[in-house]
Design an enzyme around this catalytic site. Sequence first.
Site, PDB file in Angstrom:
ATOM      1  N   GLU A 178       0.809  -1.222   0.000  1.00  0.00           N
ATOM      2  CA  GLU A 178       0.000   0.000   0.000  1.00  0.00           C
ATOM      3  C   GLU A 178       0.839   1.268   0.000  1.00  0.00           C
ATOM      4  O   GLU A 178       0.779   2.090   0.921  1.00  0.00           O
ATOM      5  CB  GLU A 178      -0.992  -0.005   1.170  1.00  0.00           C
ATOM      6  N   GLU A 195      -5.339  -7.858  -0.847  1.00  0.00           N
ATOM      7  CA  GLU A 195      -6.207  -7.747   0.329  1.00  0.00           C
ATOM      8  C   GLU A 195      -7.629  -7.466  -0.140  1.00  0.00           C
ATOM      9  O   GLU A 195      -7.842  -6.649  -1.040  1.00  0.00           O
ATOM     10  CB  GLU A 195      -5.738  -6.621   1.261  1.00  0.00           C
TER      11      GLU A 195
END
Length: 500
Positions: free
Chosen positions: A221, A325
Amino acid sequence: MFDKLKIKSKANSVASSSAPLTPGKPSREDIYRNRQNYGVNLGGCFVLEKWLFHSIFPEGANCEAEAVAKLVEENGEDEARTRLETHWTNFMSDDDWQWLEDHGVNSVRIPIGYWEIDGGRFTKHTKFEPFGHRVYANAWSIFKKLFVEKAGEHGISVLVDLHGLPGGANGSDHSGEHGGDGKAEFWHSSELQLLICEGLKFIVKDLLDYENICGIQIVNESEFADNPKHQKVYYGAAINLIREIDGNIPIIISDGWWPNQWAEWVQELQNHNNILGVVIDHHVYRCFSDSDKNKSPQQIIDQLPADVLTNISKNGHGVDFMVGEWSCVLDQSTWDKAEGGANHKRDELVIEYGNRQLNQFMERASYGSYFWTFKFESGNGGEWDLKTMTDKGAIKSPLPNRGVQVPDGNSYERAKEDANNQQKQSVDKNYDWNRFNDGFTMAWKDSEEFLRFNGSLIGRIEATKEERLRENSTERGTPKRPDEFESGYLAGLFQFRSIV
Protein backbone atom coordinates in the site's frame (compact mmCIF):
# COMPACT_ATOMS: atom_id res chain seq x y z
CA MET A 1 23.27 13.56 -1.92
CA PHE A 2 25.49 10.46 -2.26
CA ASP A 3 22.63 8.18 -1.18
CA LYS A 4 20.28 9.78 -3.69
CA LEU A 5 22.74 9.29 -6.54
CA LYS A 6 23.45 5.74 -5.43
CA ILE A 7 19.79 4.65 -5.32
CA LYS A 8 19.17 6.28 -8.70
CA SER A 9 22.14 4.50 -10.22
CA LYS A 10 20.76 1.17 -9.04
CA ALA A 11 17.39 1.99 -10.64
CA ASN A 12 18.76 2.71 -14.11
CA SER A 13 17.61 0.44 -16.96
CA VAL A 14 15.26 -1.84 -15.02
CA ALA A 15 16.29 -5.48 -15.41
CA SER A 16 14.04 -7.94 -17.17
CA SER A 17 13.11 -11.36 -15.84
CA SER A 18 14.61 -14.58 -17.04
CA ALA A 19 12.19 -17.20 -18.37
CA PRO A 20 9.32 -17.66 -15.89
CA LEU A 21 8.80 -21.25 -17.06
CA THR A 22 11.19 -24.05 -17.89
CA PRO A 23 11.00 -24.89 -21.63
CA GLY A 24 8.75 -27.89 -22.10
CA LYS A 25 7.56 -29.28 -18.77
CA PRO A 26 7.23 -26.73 -15.93
CA SER A 27 8.99 -27.59 -12.66
CA ARG A 28 7.27 -27.59 -9.25
CA GLU A 29 8.95 -24.27 -8.51
CA ASP A 30 7.63 -22.90 -11.82
CA ILE A 31 4.13 -23.91 -10.82
CA TYR A 32 4.37 -22.38 -7.34
CA ARG A 33 5.57 -19.11 -8.89
CA ASN A 34 3.09 -18.95 -11.73
CA ARG A 35 -0.14 -20.56 -10.58
CA GLN A 36 -3.33 -18.84 -9.56
CA ASN A 37 -3.50 -18.24 -5.83
CA TYR A 38 -6.54 -18.56 -3.63
CA GLY A 39 -5.01 -17.25 -0.47
CA VAL A 40 -5.29 -15.54 2.87
CA ASN A 41 -3.22 -12.99 4.76
CA LEU A 42 -1.67 -13.94 8.09
CA GLY A 43 -2.30 -10.44 9.36
CA GLY A 44 -1.27 -9.44 12.86
CA CYS A 45 1.49 -12.02 13.18
CA PHE A 46 4.91 -10.62 12.21
CA VAL A 47 3.51 -7.10 11.78
CA LEU A 48 1.45 -6.39 14.89
CA GLU A 49 -1.91 -4.68 14.50
CA LYS A 50 -3.76 -3.61 17.62
CA TRP A 51 -7.25 -4.35 16.31
CA LEU A 52 -6.23 -7.95 15.57
CA PHE A 53 -4.09 -8.83 18.63
CA HIS A 54 -4.50 -6.15 21.28
CA SER A 55 -2.97 -7.76 24.37
CA ILE A 56 0.61 -7.30 23.14
CA PHE A 57 0.14 -3.53 23.04
CA PRO A 58 0.90 -1.61 26.24
CA GLU A 59 -1.32 1.32 27.13
CA GLY A 60 -0.91 4.18 24.67
CA ALA A 61 0.95 2.20 21.97
CA ASN A 62 -0.67 2.11 18.54
CA CYS A 63 1.95 0.61 16.23
CA GLU A 64 4.62 -2.07 16.65
CA ALA A 65 7.55 0.31 17.15
CA GLU A 66 5.71 2.03 20.00
CA ALA A 67 4.51 -1.27 21.50
CA VAL A 68 7.91 -2.93 21.56
CA ALA A 69 9.70 0.19 22.82
CA LYS A 70 7.28 0.28 25.78
CA LEU A 71 7.60 -3.45 26.39
CA VAL A 72 11.38 -3.08 26.54
CA GLU A 73 11.14 -0.05 28.80
CA GLU A 74 8.70 -1.70 31.20
CA ASN A 75 9.91 -5.32 31.18
CA GLY A 76 13.33 -5.47 29.55
CA GLU A 77 14.53 -6.88 26.24
CA ASP A 78 14.40 -10.55 27.28
CA GLU A 79 10.76 -10.34 28.31
CA ALA A 80 9.84 -8.40 25.17
CA ARG A 81 11.53 -11.03 23.01
CA THR A 82 9.74 -13.83 24.85
CA ARG A 83 6.36 -12.12 24.38
CA LEU A 84 6.87 -11.74 20.66
CA GLU A 85 8.29 -15.22 20.11
CA THR A 86 5.38 -16.77 22.01
CA HIS A 87 3.01 -14.86 19.73
CA TRP A 88 4.75 -16.03 16.54
CA THR A 89 5.25 -19.65 17.52
CA ASN A 90 1.65 -20.08 18.69
CA PHE A 91 0.06 -18.20 15.80
CA MET A 92 -0.47 -21.19 13.50
CA SER A 93 -1.23 -24.72 14.69
CA ASP A 94 -0.99 -27.92 12.67
CA ASP A 95 -4.80 -27.91 12.58
CA ASP A 96 -4.75 -24.42 11.04
CA TRP A 97 -2.45 -25.51 8.21
CA GLN A 98 -4.60 -28.58 7.63
CA TRP A 99 -7.76 -26.44 7.58
CA LEU A 100 -6.24 -24.24 4.88
CA GLU A 101 -5.28 -27.27 2.78
CA ASP A 102 -8.71 -28.90 3.24
CA HIS A 103 -10.47 -25.73 2.09
CA GLY A 104 -8.47 -25.20 -1.06
CA VAL A 105 -6.29 -22.35 0.20
CA ASN A 106 -3.07 -22.79 -1.77
CA SER A 107 -1.13 -19.68 -0.70
CA VAL A 108 -0.57 -17.40 2.28
CA ARG A 109 0.56 -13.79 2.14
CA ILE A 110 2.66 -13.13 5.22
CA PRO A 111 3.23 -9.48 6.15
CA ILE A 112 6.67 -8.99 7.70
CA GLY A 113 8.54 -5.95 8.95
CA TYR A 114 11.99 -4.83 7.89
CA TRP A 115 12.97 -5.13 11.56
CA GLU A 116 12.64 -8.93 11.39
CA ILE A 117 14.91 -9.54 8.38
CA ASP A 118 17.89 -11.63 9.52
CA GLY A 119 17.10 -11.03 13.18
CA GLY A 120 17.03 -7.24 13.11
CA ARG A 121 20.14 -6.76 10.98
CA PHE A 122 18.58 -4.05 8.81
CA THR A 123 17.49 -1.54 11.45
CA LYS A 124 20.35 0.98 11.40
CA HIS A 125 19.14 4.58 11.76
CA THR A 126 15.54 3.42 12.24
CA LYS A 127 13.12 3.40 15.15
CA PHE A 128 13.90 -0.27 15.76
CA GLU A 129 17.67 0.19 15.99
CA PRO A 130 17.85 0.51 19.81
CA PHE A 131 16.50 -3.00 20.37
CA GLY A 132 15.86 -4.66 16.98
CA HIS A 133 18.82 -7.01 16.79
CA ARG A 134 18.14 -8.36 20.31
CA VAL A 135 14.34 -8.46 20.55
CA TYR A 136 13.99 -9.83 17.00
CA ALA A 137 17.07 -12.07 17.07
CA ASN A 138 15.09 -15.24 16.30
CA ALA A 139 12.27 -13.78 14.19
CA TRP A 140 13.66 -14.74 10.80
CA SER A 141 14.46 -18.33 11.74
CA ILE A 142 10.97 -18.73 13.23
CA PHE A 143 9.46 -17.33 10.04
CA LYS A 144 11.30 -19.88 7.92
CA LYS A 145 10.82 -22.94 10.12
CA LEU A 146 7.25 -22.46 11.33
CA PHE A 147 5.75 -20.68 8.34
CA VAL A 148 7.63 -21.27 5.07
CA GLU A 149 8.47 -24.90 5.84
CA LYS A 150 5.10 -25.69 7.42
CA ALA A 151 3.27 -24.20 4.44
CA GLY A 152 5.38 -26.30 2.09
CA GLU A 153 4.40 -29.48 3.93
CA HIS A 154 0.81 -28.76 2.86
CA GLY A 155 1.54 -27.71 -0.73
CA ILE A 156 0.88 -24.08 0.22
CA SER A 157 3.01 -21.29 -1.19
CA VAL A 158 4.23 -18.21 0.68
CA LEU A 159 4.13 -14.69 -0.66
CA VAL A 160 6.68 -12.74 1.39
CA ASP A 161 5.12 -9.31 1.89
CA LEU A 162 7.53 -6.63 3.13
CA HIS A 163 4.64 -4.86 4.79
CA GLY A 164 6.54 -2.61 7.18
CA LEU A 165 9.11 -0.17 5.76
CA PRO A 166 11.19 2.33 7.77
CA GLY A 167 9.41 5.64 7.95
CA GLY A 168 6.31 4.00 6.51
CA ALA A 169 5.20 3.51 2.92
CA ASN A 170 1.99 5.20 4.01
CA GLY A 171 0.80 7.02 7.10
CA SER A 172 -1.00 4.09 8.73
CA ASP A 173 -0.23 2.01 11.83
CA HIS A 174 0.13 -1.17 9.79
CA SER A 175 3.52 0.03 8.52
CA GLY A 176 4.79 -0.78 12.01
CA GLU A 177 5.78 2.80 12.75
CA HIS A 178 4.65 6.35 12.15
CA GLY A 179 6.49 8.79 9.96
CA GLY A 180 6.79 12.40 11.03
CA ASP A 181 3.34 14.02 11.22
CA GLY A 182 1.80 10.82 9.88
CA LYS A 183 3.68 11.13 6.59
CA ALA A 184 5.26 8.31 4.63
CA GLU A 185 8.90 9.20 5.16
CA PHE A 186 10.27 6.18 3.30
CA TRP A 187 9.73 7.77 -0.09
CA HIS A 188 11.81 10.81 0.83
CA SER A 189 14.85 9.01 2.24
CA SER A 190 17.39 7.52 -0.14
CA GLU A 191 19.24 6.11 2.87
CA LEU A 192 16.20 4.10 3.98
CA GLN A 193 15.54 2.89 0.45
CA LEU A 194 19.11 1.65 0.11
CA LEU A 195 18.80 -0.12 3.47
CA ILE A 196 15.68 -1.96 2.35
CA CYS A 197 17.16 -2.87 -1.01
CA GLU A 198 19.97 -4.60 0.88
CA GLY A 199 17.37 -6.30 3.06
CA LEU A 200 15.54 -7.55 -0.02
CA LYS A 201 18.77 -9.00 -1.39
CA PHE A 202 19.18 -10.95 1.85
CA ILE A 203 15.57 -12.21 1.76
CA VAL A 204 15.80 -13.47 -1.80
CA LYS A 205 19.19 -15.12 -1.34
CA ASP A 206 18.27 -16.74 1.98
CA LEU A 207 15.03 -18.20 0.59
CA LEU A 208 16.47 -19.54 -2.67
CA ASP A 209 16.23 -23.17 -1.54
CA TYR A 210 12.50 -22.98 -0.75
CA GLU A 211 10.52 -23.93 -3.84
CA ASN A 212 7.22 -22.74 -2.34
CA ILE A 213 8.11 -19.04 -2.22
CA CYS A 214 5.74 -17.69 -4.85
CA GLY A 215 6.79 -14.05 -4.79
CA ILE A 216 8.45 -11.14 -2.99
CA GLN A 217 6.34 -8.05 -2.34
CA ILE A 218 8.63 -5.04 -2.01
CA VAL A 219 6.03 -2.66 -0.55
CA ASN A 220 2.49 -2.76 0.81
CA GLU A 221 0.00 0.00 0.00
CA SER A 222 2.31 2.68 -1.24
CA GLU A 223 0.84 6.12 -0.75
CA PHE A 224 -0.90 7.61 -3.79
CA ALA A 225 1.31 9.85 -5.91
CA ASP A 226 0.23 11.76 -8.99
CA ASN A 227 3.89 11.78 -10.01
CA PRO A 228 5.40 8.63 -8.48
CA LYS A 229 9.04 9.49 -9.15
CA HIS A 230 10.20 8.23 -5.76
CA GLN A 231 8.34 4.94 -6.14
CA LYS A 232 9.78 4.39 -9.61
CA VAL A 233 13.32 4.82 -8.32
CA TYR A 234 12.79 2.39 -5.43
CA TYR A 235 10.91 -0.14 -7.56
CA GLY A 236 13.62 -0.05 -10.23
CA ALA A 237 16.47 -0.41 -7.75
CA ALA A 238 14.76 -3.23 -5.87
CA ILE A 239 13.96 -5.12 -9.06
CA ASN A 240 17.53 -4.82 -10.32
CA LEU A 241 19.07 -6.04 -7.08
CA ILE A 242 16.64 -8.94 -6.75
CA ARG A 243 17.31 -9.99 -10.34
CA GLU A 244 21.04 -10.26 -9.56
CA ILE A 245 20.15 -13.14 -7.23
CA ASP A 246 16.96 -14.68 -8.63
CA GLY A 247 16.21 -14.14 -12.29
CA ASN A 248 12.52 -14.96 -12.38
CA ILE A 249 10.89 -14.80 -8.95
CA PRO A 250 7.69 -12.73 -9.22
CA ILE A 251 8.23 -9.26 -7.77
CA ILE A 252 5.06 -7.66 -6.45
CA ILE A 253 4.64 -3.88 -6.41
CA SER A 254 1.85 -1.76 -4.97
CA ASP A 255 -0.42 0.10 -7.37
CA GLY A 256 -0.64 3.08 -4.99
CA TRP A 257 -4.42 3.01 -5.52
CA TRP A 258 -3.99 3.75 -9.23
CA PRO A 259 -3.58 0.42 -11.09
CA ASN A 260 -3.38 1.86 -14.59
CA GLN A 261 -0.47 4.11 -13.63
CA TRP A 262 1.64 1.06 -12.92
CA ALA A 263 0.25 -1.03 -15.76
CA GLU A 264 1.55 1.63 -18.13
CA TRP A 265 4.93 1.63 -16.36
CA VAL A 266 5.27 -2.13 -16.80
CA GLN A 267 4.15 -1.94 -20.42
CA GLU A 268 6.70 0.77 -21.17
CA LEU A 269 9.56 -1.35 -19.79
CA GLN A 270 8.85 -4.66 -21.50
CA ASN A 271 8.10 -6.23 -24.87
CA HIS A 272 7.74 -9.76 -26.27
CA ASN A 273 11.42 -10.49 -25.68
CA ASN A 274 11.73 -8.65 -22.40
CA ILE A 275 9.40 -9.75 -19.58
CA LEU A 276 9.69 -7.61 -16.45
CA GLY A 277 8.44 -10.32 -14.10
CA VAL A 278 6.37 -7.89 -12.04
CA VAL A 279 2.89 -8.45 -10.57
CA ILE A 280 0.82 -5.39 -9.61
CA ASP A 281 -0.99 -5.59 -6.27
CA HIS A 282 -4.41 -3.98 -6.00
CA HIS A 283 -6.50 -3.91 -2.79
CA VAL A 284 -10.28 -4.01 -2.80
CA TYR A 285 -12.14 -2.57 0.16
CA ARG A 286 -15.60 -1.03 -0.08
CA CYS A 287 -15.98 0.07 3.53
CA PHE A 288 -13.73 3.12 3.92
CA SER A 289 -14.46 5.81 1.34
CA ASP A 290 -17.28 8.34 1.74
CA SER A 291 -18.47 7.35 -1.71
CA ASP A 292 -18.99 3.72 -0.67
CA LYS A 293 -20.52 4.69 2.66
CA ASN A 294 -23.18 6.60 0.72
CA LYS A 295 -24.18 3.50 -1.27
CA SER A 296 -26.45 0.61 -0.39
CA PRO A 297 -25.07 -2.95 -0.25
CA GLN A 298 -26.77 -3.86 -3.51
CA GLN A 299 -25.34 -0.81 -5.26
CA ILE A 300 -21.82 -1.78 -4.24
CA ILE A 301 -22.37 -5.36 -5.36
CA ASP A 302 -23.89 -4.35 -8.70
CA GLN A 303 -21.09 -1.88 -9.41
CA LEU A 304 -18.24 -4.36 -8.87
CA PRO A 305 -17.79 -5.08 -12.61
CA ALA A 306 -17.26 -1.36 -13.22
CA ASP A 307 -15.08 -0.81 -10.13
CA VAL A 308 -12.50 -3.61 -10.04
CA LEU A 309 -9.40 -3.20 -12.24
CA THR A 310 -11.11 -1.37 -15.08
CA ASN A 311 -9.80 1.11 -17.65
CA ILE A 312 -6.38 -0.51 -17.87
CA SER A 313 -4.09 0.51 -20.73
CA LYS A 314 -4.12 -1.86 -23.72
CA ASN A 315 -6.65 -3.98 -21.85
CA GLY A 316 -3.86 -5.05 -19.50
CA HIS A 317 -1.74 -6.64 -22.23
CA GLY A 318 1.49 -7.99 -20.75
CA VAL A 319 0.52 -7.15 -17.16
CA ASP A 320 -0.41 -9.58 -14.38
CA PHE A 321 -2.46 -8.37 -11.41
CA MET A 322 -3.28 -9.73 -7.98
CA VAL A 323 -5.64 -8.61 -5.21
CA GLY A 324 -3.47 -8.75 -2.12
CA GLU A 325 -6.21 -7.75 0.33
CA TRP A 326 -9.99 -7.87 0.28
CA SER A 327 -12.86 -8.65 2.62
CA CYS A 328 -16.62 -9.00 2.84
CA VAL A 329 -16.93 -5.92 5.06
CA LEU A 330 -19.24 -3.01 4.36
CA ASP A 331 -19.61 0.05 6.55
CA GLN A 332 -22.58 0.31 8.88
CA SER A 333 -23.79 3.38 7.02
CA THR A 334 -23.95 1.19 3.92
CA TRP A 335 -25.96 -1.45 5.75
CA ASP A 336 -28.31 1.25 7.01
CA LYS A 337 -29.20 1.95 3.38
CA ALA A 338 -30.14 -1.66 2.64
CA GLU A 339 -33.63 -2.21 1.35
CA GLY A 340 -35.75 -3.39 4.27
CA GLY A 341 -33.25 -2.20 6.90
CA ALA A 342 -29.71 -2.95 8.03
CA ASN A 343 -30.36 -6.56 9.06
CA HIS A 344 -32.78 -7.49 6.30
CA LYS A 345 -31.23 -10.28 4.19
CA ARG A 346 -27.79 -9.32 5.47
CA ASP A 347 -26.42 -12.86 5.28
CA GLU A 348 -27.70 -13.25 1.72
CA LEU A 349 -26.08 -9.99 0.67
CA VAL A 350 -22.77 -10.88 2.32
CA ILE A 351 -22.77 -14.20 0.47
CA GLU A 352 -23.54 -12.48 -2.83
CA TYR A 353 -20.90 -9.83 -2.18
CA GLY A 354 -18.16 -12.35 -1.43
CA ASN A 355 -18.92 -14.59 -4.38
CA ARG A 356 -19.22 -11.71 -6.83
CA GLN A 357 -15.87 -10.32 -5.72
CA LEU A 358 -14.13 -13.66 -6.22
CA ASN A 359 -15.62 -13.95 -9.71
CA GLN A 360 -14.21 -10.55 -10.62
CA PHE A 361 -10.79 -11.42 -9.22
CA MET A 362 -10.66 -14.70 -11.17
CA GLU A 363 -11.30 -12.75 -14.35
CA ARG A 364 -9.12 -9.68 -13.79
CA ALA A 365 -6.47 -10.59 -11.21
CA SER A 366 -5.28 -13.93 -12.51
CA TYR A 367 -2.27 -14.19 -10.18
CA GLY A 368 -4.84 -14.54 -7.41
CA SER A 369 -6.35 -12.99 -4.32
CA TYR A 370 -5.65 -13.01 -0.57
CA PHE A 371 -8.49 -12.50 1.90
CA TRP A 372 -7.91 -10.28 4.93
CA THR A 373 -7.52 -12.06 7.30
CA PHE A 374 -7.05 -15.43 9.08
CA LYS A 375 -6.67 -14.90 12.85
CA PHE A 376 -8.09 -12.72 15.62
CA GLU A 377 -7.11 -12.73 19.27
CA SER A 378 -10.70 -12.51 20.51
CA GLY A 379 -13.44 -14.57 18.87
CA ASN A 380 -13.73 -14.17 15.12
CA GLY A 381 -13.62 -11.15 12.87
CA GLY A 382 -17.00 -11.60 11.24
CA GLU A 383 -16.84 -10.34 7.68
CA TRP A 384 -13.07 -9.82 8.05
CA ASP A 385 -12.62 -13.50 8.97
CA LEU A 386 -11.77 -16.20 6.42
CA LYS A 387 -13.18 -19.11 8.41
CA THR A 388 -16.41 -17.30 9.26
CA MET A 389 -16.97 -16.28 5.64
CA THR A 390 -16.12 -19.77 4.42
CA ASP A 391 -18.62 -21.35 6.83
CA LYS A 392 -21.25 -18.84 5.72
CA GLY A 393 -20.69 -19.65 2.05
CA ALA A 394 -19.58 -16.15 1.13
CA ILE A 395 -16.25 -17.42 -0.18
CA LYS A 396 -14.86 -20.75 -1.32
CA SER A 397 -11.96 -21.85 -3.44
CA PRO A 398 -12.61 -21.24 -7.14
CA LEU A 399 -9.82 -23.68 -8.05
CA PRO A 400 -10.17 -27.35 -9.04
CA ASN A 401 -10.02 -29.93 -6.28
CA ARG A 402 -6.73 -31.65 -5.58
CA GLY A 403 -6.49 -34.88 -7.50
CA VAL A 404 -8.86 -33.80 -10.29
CA GLN A 405 -8.36 -35.83 -13.47
CA VAL A 406 -6.48 -34.34 -16.41
CA PRO A 407 -8.71 -34.18 -19.54
CA ASP A 408 -8.04 -36.95 -22.05
CA GLY A 409 -6.87 -36.67 -25.66
CA ASN A 410 -10.42 -36.61 -27.03
CA SER A 411 -11.20 -33.60 -24.87
CA TYR A 412 -8.16 -31.83 -26.28
CA GLU A 413 -9.15 -32.49 -29.89
CA ARG A 414 -12.74 -31.34 -29.36
CA ALA A 415 -11.58 -28.21 -27.52
CA LYS A 416 -9.10 -27.32 -30.27
CA GLU A 417 -11.76 -27.76 -32.94
CA ASP A 418 -14.16 -25.55 -30.98
CA ALA A 419 -11.46 -22.91 -30.56
CA ASN A 420 -10.69 -22.92 -34.28
CA ASN A 421 -14.36 -22.58 -35.19
CA GLN A 422 -14.81 -19.66 -32.82
CA GLN A 423 -11.68 -17.91 -34.08
CA LYS A 424 -12.74 -18.24 -37.74
CA GLN A 425 -15.57 -15.82 -37.11
CA SER A 426 -13.17 -12.89 -36.60
CA VAL A 427 -10.09 -13.43 -38.81
CA ASP A 428 -9.12 -12.92 -42.46
CA LYS A 429 -7.94 -15.41 -45.07
CA ASN A 430 -4.26 -14.70 -44.34
CA TYR A 431 -4.53 -15.86 -40.74
CA ASP A 432 -1.69 -18.15 -39.67
CA TRP A 433 -3.54 -21.11 -38.18
CA ASN A 434 -0.31 -22.93 -37.42
CA ARG A 435 0.68 -20.18 -34.97
CA PHE A 436 -2.79 -20.19 -33.42
CA ASN A 437 -2.70 -23.95 -32.92
CA ASP A 438 0.88 -23.81 -31.62
CA GLY A 439 -0.34 -21.44 -28.93
CA PHE A 440 -3.37 -23.59 -28.16
CA THR A 441 -1.31 -26.76 -27.77
CA MET A 442 1.37 -25.13 -25.60
CA ALA A 443 -1.29 -23.68 -23.30
CA TRP A 444 -3.01 -27.06 -23.04
CA LYS A 445 0.22 -28.87 -22.16
CA ASP A 446 1.16 -26.22 -19.59
CA SER A 447 -2.32 -26.45 -18.08
CA GLU A 448 -2.05 -30.24 -17.79
CA GLU A 449 1.19 -29.98 -15.82
CA PHE A 450 -0.21 -27.31 -13.52
CA LEU A 451 -3.36 -29.33 -12.87
CA ARG A 452 -1.34 -32.43 -11.95
CA PHE A 453 0.19 -30.49 -9.06
CA ASN A 454 -2.67 -30.27 -6.55
CA GLY A 455 -5.23 -28.94 -9.01
CA SER A 456 -3.28 -25.79 -9.91
CA LEU A 457 -4.21 -23.39 -12.70
CA ILE A 458 -1.95 -21.01 -14.59
CA GLY A 459 -2.15 -17.64 -12.85
CA ARG A 460 0.52 -15.37 -14.34
CA ILE A 461 -1.20 -15.65 -17.69
CA GLU A 462 0.54 -12.70 -19.33
CA ALA A 463 4.02 -13.77 -18.27
CA THR A 464 3.57 -17.42 -19.29
CA LYS A 465 1.94 -16.47 -22.60
CA GLU A 466 4.76 -14.09 -23.50
CA GLU A 467 7.41 -16.66 -22.55
CA ARG A 468 5.84 -19.39 -24.69
CA LEU A 469 5.57 -16.89 -27.57
CA ARG A 470 9.28 -16.19 -27.24
CA GLU A 471 10.04 -19.93 -27.35
CA ASN A 472 7.81 -20.38 -30.39
CA SER A 473 9.51 -17.47 -32.15
CA THR A 474 12.91 -18.99 -31.49
CA GLU A 475 11.79 -22.32 -32.96
CA ARG A 476 9.70 -21.10 -35.92
CA GLY A 477 10.94 -17.58 -36.54
CA THR A 478 9.53 -14.23 -35.48
CA PRO A 479 5.83 -14.09 -36.39
CA LYS A 480 4.42 -11.23 -38.42
CA ARG A 481 1.48 -11.11 -36.04
CA PRO A 482 2.23 -12.19 -32.45
CA ASP A 483 -1.47 -12.01 -31.64
CA GLU A 484 -2.10 -15.21 -33.64
CA PHE A 485 -0.04 -17.26 -31.18
CA GLU A 486 -1.33 -15.27 -28.20
CA SER A 487 -4.96 -15.82 -29.19
CA GLY A 488 -4.28 -19.54 -29.49
CA TYR A 489 -2.59 -19.66 -26.11
CA LEU A 490 -5.47 -17.89 -24.40
CA ALA A 491 -7.99 -20.10 -26.19
CA GLY A 492 -6.18 -23.23 -25.03
CA LEU A 493 -5.95 -21.97 -21.48
CA PHE A 494 -9.62 -21.04 -21.17
CA GLN A 495 -10.91 -24.10 -23.03
CA PHE A 496 -8.95 -26.23 -20.58
CA ARG A 497 -10.40 -24.33 -17.62
CA SER A 498 -13.94 -24.75 -18.91
CA ILE A 499 -13.50 -28.53 -18.74
CA VAL A 500 -11.85 -28.86 -15.32
